[in-house]
Design a protein around this motif. Structure first.
Motif, PDB file in Angstrom:
ATOM      1  N   ILE A  22      30.131  47.862  41.770  1.00 38.06           N
ATOM      2  CA  ILE A  22      30.751  46.822  42.601  1.00 38.06           C
ATOM      3  C   ILE A  22      32.095  47.304  43.120  1.00 38.06           C
ATOM      4  O   ILE A  22      32.905  47.862  42.370  1.00 38.06           O
ATOM      5  N   VAL A  23      32.335  47.061  44.405  1.00 34.44           N
ATOM      6  CA  VAL A  23      33.653  47.242  45.006  1.00 34.44           C
ATOM      7  C   VAL A  23      34.135  45.873  45.455  1.00 34.44           C
ATOM      8  O   VAL A  23      33.443  45.185  46.206  1.00 34.44           O
ATOM      9  N   ILE A  24      35.310  45.472  44.989  1.00 35.19           N
ATOM     10  CA  ILE A  24      35.852  44.158  45.312  1.00 35.19           C
ATOM     11  C   ILE A  24      36.865  44.276  46.446  1.00 35.19           C
ATOM     12  O   ILE A  24      37.772  45.114  46.391  1.00 35.19           O
ATOM     13  N   ILE A  25      36.707  43.426  47.447  1.00 40.94           N
ATOM     14  CA  ILE A  25      37.641  43.372  48.575  1.00 40.94           C
ATOM     15  C   ILE A  25      38.373  42.038  48.496  1.00 40.94           C
ATOM     16  O   ILE A  25      37.808  40.982  48.789  1.00 40.94           O
ATOM     17  N   GLY A  26      39.622  42.082  48.048  1.00 37.21           N
ATOM     18  CA  GLY A  26      40.402  40.879  47.819  1.00 37.21           C
ATOM     19  C   GLY A  26      40.796  40.775  46.354  1.00 37.21           C
ATOM     20  O   GLY A  26      40.036  41.197  45.472  1.00 37.21           O
ATOM     21  N   ALA A  27      41.970  40.239  46.097  1.00 37.65           N
ATOM     22  CA  ALA A  27      42.473  40.182  44.722  1.00 37.65           C
ATOM     23  C   ALA A  27      43.126  38.830  44.437  1.00 37.65           C
ATOM     24  O   ALA A  27      44.178  38.754  43.809  1.00 37.65           O
ATOM     25  N   GLY A  28      42.476  37.757  44.888  1.00 37.67           N
ATOM     26  CA  GLY A  28      43.013  36.418  44.667  1.00 37.67           C
ATOM     27  C   GLY A  28      42.737  35.914  43.268  1.00 37.67           C
ATOM     28  O   GLY A  28      42.102  36.591  42.434  1.00 37.67           O
ATOM     29  N   GLY A  29      43.201  34.694  42.990  1.00 37.23           N
ATOM     30  CA  GLY A  29      43.072  34.125  41.663  1.00 37.23           C
ATOM     31  C   GLY A  29      41.643  33.975  41.204  1.00 37.23           C
ATOM     32  O   GLY A  29      41.338  34.151  40.019  1.00 37.23           O
ATOM     33  N   ILE A  30      40.703  33.664  42.123  1.00 35.87           N
ATOM     34  CA  ILE A  30      39.312  33.477  41.739  1.00 35.87           C
ATOM     35  C   ILE A  30      38.695  34.764  41.212  1.00 35.87           C
ATOM     36  O   ILE A  30      37.783  34.735  40.384  1.00 35.87           O
ATOM     37  N   VAL A  31      39.201  35.906  41.678  1.00 32.26           N
ATOM     38  CA  VAL A  31      38.691  37.190  41.187  1.00 32.26           C
ATOM     39  C   VAL A  31      39.038  37.351  39.710  1.00 32.26           C
ATOM     40  O   VAL A  31      38.197  37.738  38.889  1.00 32.26           O
ATOM     41  N   ASN A  32      40.280  37.043  39.376  1.00 34.15           N
ATOM     42  CA  ASN A  32      40.723  37.152  37.987  1.00 34.15           C
ATOM     43  C   ASN A  32      40.085  36.090  37.097  1.00 34.15           C
ATOM     44  O   ASN A  32      39.733  36.361  35.945  1.00 34.15           O
ATOM     45  N   ASP A  33      39.917  34.880  37.623  1.00 37.26           N
ATOM     46  CA  ASP A  33      39.472  33.763  36.801  1.00 37.26           C
ATOM     47  C   ASP A  33      37.961  33.693  36.626  1.00 37.26           C
ATOM     48  O   ASP A  33      37.484  33.140  35.627  1.00 37.26           O
ATOM     49  N   ALA A  34      37.199  34.214  37.596  1.00 37.69           N
ATOM     50  CA  ALA A  34      35.747  34.024  37.549  1.00 37.69           C
ATOM     51  C   ALA A  34      34.948  35.299  37.800  1.00 37.69           C
ATOM     52  O   ALA A  34      34.052  35.633  37.030  1.00 37.69           O
ATOM     53  N   HIS A  35      35.264  36.036  38.867  1.00 37.31           N
ATOM     54  CA  HIS A  35      34.453  37.212  39.206  1.00 37.31           C
ATOM     55  C   HIS A  35      34.510  38.264  38.100  1.00 37.31           C
ATOM     56  O   HIS A  35      33.473  38.695  37.582  1.00 37.31           O
ATOM     57  N   LEU A  36      35.708  38.682  37.762  1.00 35.66           N
ATOM     58  CA  LEU A  36      35.828  39.769  36.787  1.00 35.66           C
ATOM     59  C   LEU A  36      35.363  39.365  35.387  1.00 35.66           C
ATOM     60  O   LEU A  36      34.680  40.153  34.719  1.00 35.66           O
ATOM     61  N   PRO A  37      35.675  38.151  34.905  1.00 34.60           N
ATOM     62  CA  PRO A  37      35.097  37.750  33.619  1.00 34.60           C
ATOM     63  C   PRO A  37      33.570  37.722  33.632  1.00 34.60           C
ATOM     64  O   PRO A  37      32.926  38.110  32.652  1.00 34.60           O
ATOM     65  N   ALA A  38      32.994  37.269  34.749  1.00 31.67           N
ATOM     66  CA  ALA A  38      31.532  37.224  34.845  1.00 31.67           C
ATOM     67  C   ALA A  38      30.935  38.623  34.824  1.00 31.67           C
ATOM     68  O   ALA A  38      29.942  38.876  34.141  1.00 31.67           O
ATOM     69  N   TYR A  39      31.540  39.527  35.577  1.00 31.39           N
ATOM     70  CA  TYR A  39      30.978  40.874  35.655  1.00 31.39           C
ATOM     71  C   TYR A  39      31.104  41.611  34.325  1.00 31.39           C
ATOM     72  O   TYR A  39      30.207  42.349  33.917  1.00 31.39           O
ATOM     73  N   ARG A  40      32.192  41.369  33.636  1.00 30.23           N
ATOM     74  CA  ARG A  40      32.331  41.985  32.309  1.00 30.23           C
ATOM     75  C   ARG A  40      31.286  41.432  31.357  1.00 30.23           C
ATOM     76  O   ARG A  40      30.651  42.178  30.599  1.00 30.23           O
ATOM     77  N   LYS A  41      31.080  40.135  31.377  1.00 36.78           N
ATOM     78  CA  LYS A  41      30.100  39.508  30.496  1.00 36.78           C
ATOM     79  C   LYS A  41      28.690  40.005  30.798  1.00 36.78           C
ATOM     80  O   LYS A  41      27.875  40.196  29.886  1.00 36.78           O
ATOM     81  N   ALA A  42      28.396  40.227  32.089  1.00 36.71           N
ATOM     82  CA  ALA A  42      27.068  40.686  32.494  1.00 36.71           C
ATOM     83  C   ALA A  42      26.870  42.181  32.293  1.00 36.71           C
ATOM     84  O   ALA A  42      25.747  42.679  32.390  1.00 36.71           O
ATOM     85  N   GLY A  43      27.960  42.911  32.051  1.00 37.22           N
ATOM     86  CA  GLY A  43      27.869  44.360  31.931  1.00 37.22           C
ATOM     87  C   GLY A  43      27.845  45.069  33.267  1.00 37.22           C
ATOM     88  O   GLY A  43      27.407  46.222  33.352  1.00 37.22           O
ATOM     89  N   PHE A  44      28.332  44.416  34.334  1.00 33.88           N
ATOM     90  CA  PHE A  44      28.404  45.043  35.650  1.00 33.88           C
ATOM     91  C   PHE A  44      29.663  45.915  35.730  1.00 33.88           C
ATOM     92  O   PHE A  44      30.717  45.544  35.221  1.00 33.88           O
ATOM     93  N   GLU A  45      29.538  47.039  36.419  1.00 36.15           N
ATOM     94  CA  GLU A  45      30.659  47.962  36.562  1.00 36.15           C
ATOM     95  C   GLU A  45      31.379  47.734  37.890  1.00 36.15           C
ATOM     96  O   GLU A  45      30.779  47.834  38.960  1.00 36.15           O
ATOM     97  N   VAL A  46      32.667  47.428  37.798  1.00 35.10           N
ATOM     98  CA  VAL A  46      33.508  47.344  38.995  1.00 35.10           C
ATOM     99  C   VAL A  46      34.215  48.683  39.144  1.00 35.10           C
ATOM    100  O   VAL A  46      35.045  49.066  38.315  1.00 35.10           O
ATOM    101  N   VAL A  47      33.891  49.414  40.216  1.00 34.67           N
ATOM    102  CA  VAL A  47      34.410  50.774  40.359  1.00 34.67           C
ATOM    103  C   VAL A  47      35.692  50.838  41.168  1.00 34.67           C
ATOM    104  O   VAL A  47      36.416  51.837  41.120  1.00 34.67           O
ATOM    105  N   GLY A  48      35.982  49.771  41.938  1.00 30.72           N
ATOM    106  CA  GLY A  48      37.190  49.833  42.752  1.00 30.72           C
ATOM    107  C   GLY A  48      37.536  48.480  43.339  1.00 30.72           C
ATOM    108  O   GLY A  48      36.708  47.556  43.373  1.00 30.72           O
TER     109      GLY A  48
END
Length: 358
Positions: A22-48
């Motif tokens: 996954i490459v994330i475009i944008g770094a707002g609060g929703i990324v920290n509060d929901a996207h990144l916790p979800a991806y970590r829980k699912a075992g998804f790799e955020v590369v950038g």
């Protein structure tokens, strides 16, 4: 899953057999509060990650162990793995410019709403079609555990024929947590009730027409903070959304629920996230199945997970599965969600005293 009537009710999101980077475009609060916790829980790799203000991207990268911070969208695309999927979490007016920079045929998850006005939605759809993007909108409420459980119970016919669906939200929303959103001229429906419009569509399909009124508070600068939206699905189906974000009178009479009623039973799900936001209260999933000669009895089931972050595993997971060829269904595709945006537009037209087809 849980067992009911000797049958299993699966409700957790189906994850891809082969997760994609996954490459994330944008770094707002929703990324920290929901996207990144979800991806970590699912075992998804955020590369950038990239953001117009690089410092914000660097802060998230440090906090979440993201290995690469890119200077721009072009830089991110140039250095991304070939199979990367893009998670676009910026404001809608930046979507078209950003989507045009992605590789043709790429997988992309776009933050909702799909544009601030229907003409923007159509522009976004045109870009996705022209570039052959596997594009989905992050309408993640569809994947909340209590929604998925209700959908499966309906699919199995456990509450009979659905004839009533209601969403009611009566609480105090801290709009100040969303400074870029709270100033929007189409605040309530475009940025909140859109979740419920999309949800009702996912269960009931396309309404014949929509009647709506969205209102402002007399002592607040917000463009709108309360709405009622009534959907026309014929003579037996009642579908309504009622929201009031101005209930500042303590928690005793706050409400936040979705309710489904059928000819054989009913389901009610409390959306605990919205109450005392952002801390929330526990969700609650209840059902009542009618048995001839017996009094109605409500049962409560403790479900695993919640809207945040678990539903975000569902939207990204469904995109990865579609991109991998593990499924031929992309539930929140731009082709599907453009219809949600048409209903949103019809709701505003109705509120303004106009007539618009959905």
């Amino acid at each position: 899953m849980f067992k009911l009537e000797n049958t299993e009710i699966p409700y957790l999101p189906v994850l891809p057999q082969r997760p994609l980077p996954i490459v994330i475009i944008g770094a707002g609060g929703i990324v920290n509060d929901a996207h990144l916790p979800a991806y970590r829980k699912a075992g998804f790799e955020v590369v950038g990650i990239t953001n117009r203000t690089r410092a914000r991207a660097e802060k998230l990268a440090t906090a979440w162990g993201i290995p690469h911070v890119y200077d721009s969208v072009a830089d991110a695309v140039a250095h991304a793995p070939a199979e990367a999927v893009y998670d676009v979490t910026i404001m809608p007016e930046q979507f078209v410019e950003t989507l045009n920079q992605l590789p043709d045929g790429a997988g992309v998850l776009i933050q909702k709403p799909m544009g601030d006005y229907f003409w923007q939605s159509q522009e976004i759809l045109e870009v996705c079609r022209r570039k052959n993007l596997a594009a989905a909108i992050n309408c993640q409420l569809r994947f909340a555990p209590y929604v998925a459980a209700a959908r499966e119970m309906l699919r199995q016919g456990l509450i009979g024929e659905l004839y009533d669906m209601e969403v009611r939200v009566t609480l105090e929303t801290p709009w100040e947590l969303f400074p870029h959103v709270m100033v929007h001229p189409r605040l309530e429906i475009q940025y909140h009730s859109i979740h419920y419009i999309d949800l009702i569509r996912s269960f009931l399909g396309e309404p014949r027409r929509v009647l709506a009124k969205t209102l402002r508070h007399p002592a607040k600068a917000l463009s709108s903070s309360r709405s009622t939206i009534l959907f026309d699905y014929g003579d037996t189906m009642h579908a309504v959304i009622n929201t009031n974000h101005d209930h500042s009178f303590g928690p005793e009479n706050q409400e936040s629920f979705i309710k489904w009623e059928g000819t054989k039973g009913a389901i009610k799900a409390r959306m605990g996230l919205l109450m005392n936001y952002p801390h929330g209260v526990p969700d609650k999933f209840e059902y009542c199945l009618m048995r001839e000669g017996e009094k109605p009895v409500w049962h409560t089931v403790a479900l695993e997970g919640s809207w945040f972050p678990d539903a975000f595993m569902g939207t990204m997971g469904s995109l990865m599965r579609f991109k991998n060829g593990e499924t031929d269904v992309l539930p929140t595709s731009v082709e599907n969600v453009i219809k949600t945006m048409a209903v949103v537009e019809a709701a505003y037209a109705s509120s303004d005293g106009e007539t618009a087809a959905t």
